[in-house]
Motif scaffolding. Structure first.
Motif, PDB file in Angstrom:
ATOM      1  N   THR A 109       0.823  -1.215   0.000  1.00 15.40           N
ATOM      2  CA  THR A 109       0.000   0.000   0.000  1.00 15.40           C
ATOM      3  C   THR A 109       0.857   1.264   0.000  1.00 15.40           C
ATOM      4  OG1 THR A 109      -0.187   0.018   2.412  1.00 15.40           O
ATOM      5  CG2 THR A 109      -1.915  -1.138   1.180  1.00 15.40           C
ATOM      6  N   GLU A 110       2.031   1.194   0.619  1.00 18.62           N
ATOM      7  CA  GLU A 110       2.966   2.323   0.628  1.00 18.62           C
ATOM      8  C   GLU A 110       4.385   1.793   0.685  1.00 18.62           C
ATOM      9  OE1 GLU A 110       2.384   5.478   3.496  1.00 18.62           O
ATOM     10  OE2 GLU A 110       0.245   4.994   3.641  1.00 18.62           O
ATOM     11  N   LYS A 111       5.273   2.448  -0.072  1.00 15.82           N
ATOM     12  CA  LYS A 111       6.704   2.150  -0.002  1.00 15.82           C
ATOM     13  C   LYS A 111       7.429   3.478   0.119  1.00 15.82           C
ATOM     14  CE  LYS A 111      10.542  -0.204  -2.307  1.00 15.82           C
ATOM     15  NZ  LYS A 111      11.577   0.799  -2.511  1.00 15.82           N
ATOM     16  N   HIS A 112       8.113   3.647   1.235  1.00 12.76           N
ATOM     17  CA  HIS A 112       8.905   4.845   1.479  1.00 12.76           C
ATOM     18  C   HIS A 112      10.369   4.440   1.481  1.00 12.76           C
ATOM     19  CE1 HIS A 112       5.460   7.363   2.528  1.00 12.76           C
ATOM     20  NE2 HIS A 112       4.948   6.224   2.990  1.00 12.76           N
ATOM     21  N   THR A 113      11.149   5.035   0.602  1.00 12.28           N
ATOM     22  CA  THR A 113      12.570   4.731   0.494  1.00 12.28           C
ATOM     23  C   THR A 113      13.363   5.960   0.903  1.00 12.28           C
ATOM     24  OG1 THR A 113      12.194   3.131  -1.270  1.00 12.28           O
ATOM     25  CG2 THR A 113      14.426   4.033  -1.068  1.00 12.28           C
ATOM     26  N   TYR A 114      14.215   5.773   1.903  1.00 10.75           N
ATOM     27  CA  TYR A 114      15.084   6.834   2.412  1.00 10.75           C
ATOM     28  C   TYR A 114      16.496   6.529   1.954  1.00 10.75           C
ATOM     29  CZ  TYR A 114      10.934   7.704   5.126  1.00 10.75           C
ATOM     30  OH  TYR A 114       9.634   7.954   5.488  1.00 10.75           O
ATOM     31  N   VAL A 115      17.099   7.475   1.257  1.00  8.77           N
ATOM     32  CA  VAL A 115      18.366   7.244   0.580  1.00  8.77           C
ATOM     33  C   VAL A 115      19.441   8.187   1.108  1.00  8.77           C
ATOM     34  CG1 VAL A 115      17.751   8.834  -1.304  1.00  8.77           C
ATOM     35  CG2 VAL A 115      19.419   7.040  -1.715  1.00  8.77           C
ATOM     36  N   ASP A 116      20.688   7.720   1.096  1.00 10.65           N
ATOM     37  CA  ASP A 116      21.834   8.575   1.392  1.00 10.65           C
ATOM     38  C   ASP A 116      21.990   9.508   0.194  1.00 10.65           C
ATOM     39  OD1 ASP A 116      24.355   9.744   1.584  1.00 10.65           O
ATOM     40  OD2 ASP A 116      25.323   7.930   2.324  1.00 10.65           O
ATOM     41  N   GLY A 117      21.400  10.685   0.312  1.00 12.68           N
ATOM     42  CA  GLY A 117      21.352  11.627  -0.800  1.00 12.68           C
ATOM     43  C   GLY A 117      22.705  12.127  -1.251  1.00 12.68           C
ATOM     44  N   VAL A 118      23.626  12.311  -0.330  1.00 10.28           N
ATOM     45  CA  VAL A 118      24.962  12.799  -0.689  1.00 10.28           C
ATOM     46  C   VAL A 118      25.666  11.760  -1.571  1.00 10.28           C
ATOM     47  CG1 VAL A 118      27.230  13.445   0.214  1.00 10.28           C
ATOM     48  CG2 VAL A 118      25.160  14.286   1.336  1.00 10.28           C
ATOM     49  N   ALA A 119      25.613  10.499  -1.153  1.00  6.20           N
ATOM     50  CA  ALA A 119      26.262   9.443  -1.931  1.00  6.20           C
ATOM     51  C   ALA A 119      25.588   9.271  -3.293  1.00  6.20           C
ATOM     52  CB  ALA A 119      26.249   8.128  -1.159  1.00  6.20           C
ATOM     53  N   MET A 120      24.269   9.354  -3.327  1.00  7.08           N
ATOM     54  CA  MET A 120      23.565   9.193  -4.601  1.00  7.08           C
ATOM     55  C   MET A 120      23.873  10.351  -5.538  1.00  7.08           C
ATOM     56  SD  MET A 120      21.868   7.304  -6.574  1.00  7.08           S
ATOM     57  CE  MET A 120      20.890   6.050  -5.821  1.00  7.08           C
ATOM     58  N   GLN A 121      23.879  11.562  -5.021  1.00  8.38           N
ATOM     59  CA  GLN A 121      24.193  12.719  -5.864  1.00  8.38           C
ATOM     60  C   GLN A 121      25.593  12.608  -6.435  1.00  8.38           C
ATOM     61  OE1 GLN A 121      21.914  15.023  -6.752  1.00  8.38           O
ATOM     62  NE2 GLN A 121      23.460  15.715  -8.205  1.00  8.38           N
ATOM     63  N   ALA A 122      26.546  12.168  -5.626  1.00  6.49           N
ATOM     64  CA  ALA A 122      27.926  11.987  -6.111  1.00  6.49           C
ATOM     65  C   ALA A 122      27.968  10.955  -7.230  1.00  6.49           C
ATOM     66  CB  ALA A 122      28.843  11.582  -4.958  1.00  6.49           C
ATOM     67  N   ALA A 123      27.200   9.886  -7.090  1.00 12.26           N
ATOM     68  CA  ALA A 123      27.197   8.842  -8.105  1.00 12.26           C
ATOM     69  C   ALA A 123      26.586   9.310  -9.414  1.00 12.26           C
ATOM     70  CB  ALA A 123      26.442   7.617  -7.592  1.00 12.26           C
ATOM     71  N   LEU A 124      25.658  10.268  -9.335  1.00  4.45           N
ATOM     72  CA  LEU A 124      24.950  10.719 -10.529  1.00  4.45           C
ATOM     73  C   LEU A 124      25.549  11.978 -11.148  1.00  4.45           C
ATOM     74  CD1 LEU A 124      21.285  10.107  -9.311  1.00  4.45           C
ATOM     75  CD2 LEU A 124      22.695   8.642 -10.790  1.00  4.45           C
ATOM     76  N   THR A 125      26.523  12.596 -10.510  1.00  8.76           N
ATOM     77  CA  THR A 125      27.151  13.814 -11.021  1.00  8.76           C
ATOM     78  C   THR A 125      28.226  13.434 -12.043  1.00  8.76           C
ATOM     79  OG1 THR A 125      26.712  14.978  -8.977  1.00  8.76           O
ATOM     80  CG2 THR A 125      28.431  15.894 -10.402  1.00  8.76           C
ATOM     81  N   PRO A 126      28.146  13.995 -13.248  1.00  6.32           N
ATOM     82  CA  PRO A 126      29.174  13.680 -14.254  1.00  6.32           C
ATOM     83  C   PRO A 126      30.567  14.098 -13.764  1.00  6.32           C
ATOM     84  CG  PRO A 126      27.318  14.815 -15.255  1.00  6.32           C
ATOM     85  CD  PRO A 126      27.113  14.883 -13.766  1.00  6.32           C
ATOM     86  N   PRO A 127      31.572  13.300 -14.123  1.00  9.84           N
ATOM     87  CA  PRO A 127      32.946  13.651 -13.718  1.00  9.84           C
ATOM     88  C   PRO A 127      33.357  14.996 -14.330  1.00  9.84           C
ATOM     89  CG  PRO A 127      32.843  11.426 -14.660  1.00  9.84           C
ATOM     90  CD  PRO A 127      31.498  12.056 -14.867  1.00  9.84           C
ATOM     91  N   ALA A 128      34.176  15.728 -13.586  1.00  9.56           N
ATOM     92  CA  ALA A 128      34.678  17.006 -14.094  1.00  9.56           C
ATOM     93  C   ALA A 128      35.602  16.743 -15.273  1.00  9.56           C
ATOM     94  CB  ALA A 128      35.422  17.743 -12.997  1.00  9.56           C
ATOM     95  N   LYS A 129      35.548  17.632 -16.258  1.00 13.31           N
ATOM     96  CA  LYS A 129      36.399  17.463 -17.441  1.00 13.31           C
ATOM     97  C   LYS A 129      37.625  18.311 -17.360  1.00 13.31           C
ATOM     98  CE  LYS A 129      32.657  16.149 -20.423  1.00 13.31           C
ATOM     99  NZ  LYS A 129      31.987  16.274 -21.651  1.00 13.31           N
TER     100      LYS A 129
END
Length: 129
Positions: A109-129
């Motif tokens: 009926t409900e799924k709440h997912t709490y994520v380590d936002g700092v780690a996820m943002q780092a993983a999704l940020t493109p590497p600096a060129k």
């Protein structure tokens, strides 16, 4: 512990491990909520839940789940995971999450997912060129 809730957890986790948005959505009630607590709005209903799951898989196509801790009650489960994989920008993913899942009549009926936002943002940020 409720054996039926544990069985639902096993089926539900298998859908996530197989990265199958259709099967995930089918295990939710028609008016269910999936809320990834990372700043976005909750997905409501099976169509939005299917789309949200697919979008998550698109970000980390080789996503895997390592179980850290599971607690199951009559009408809920809580679970801690470590997610790993490679994001679409090529960064490694190693993110801790916790799910709180409420169930009724054999469905989510409900799924709440709490994520380590700092780690996820780092993983999704493109590497600096």
């Amino acid at each position: 512990m409720s054996e039926s809730t544990r069985a639902l957890f096993e089926r539900y986790h298998a859908c996530w491990a197989d990265r199958d948005p259709d099967r995930i959505a089918a295990l939710h009630t028609p008016d269910s909520i999936f809320h990834l607590h990372s700043g976005g709005k909750p997905a409501r209903g099976r169509d939005e839940i299917r789309a949200a799951a697919a979008a998550n898989f698109a970000l980390v196509p080789d996503l895997t789940f390592t179980l850290v801790d599971l607690r199951v009650g009559a009408d809920y489960w809580t679970v801690r995971w470590t997610l790993t994989g490679t994001s679409t920008v090529g960064n490694p993913v190693e993110v801790d999450i916790m799910d709180l899942v409420l169930v009724a009549d054999g469905a989510v009926t409900e799924k709440h997912t709490y994520v380590d936002g700092v780690a996820m943002q780092a993983a999704l940020t493109p590497p600096a060129k």
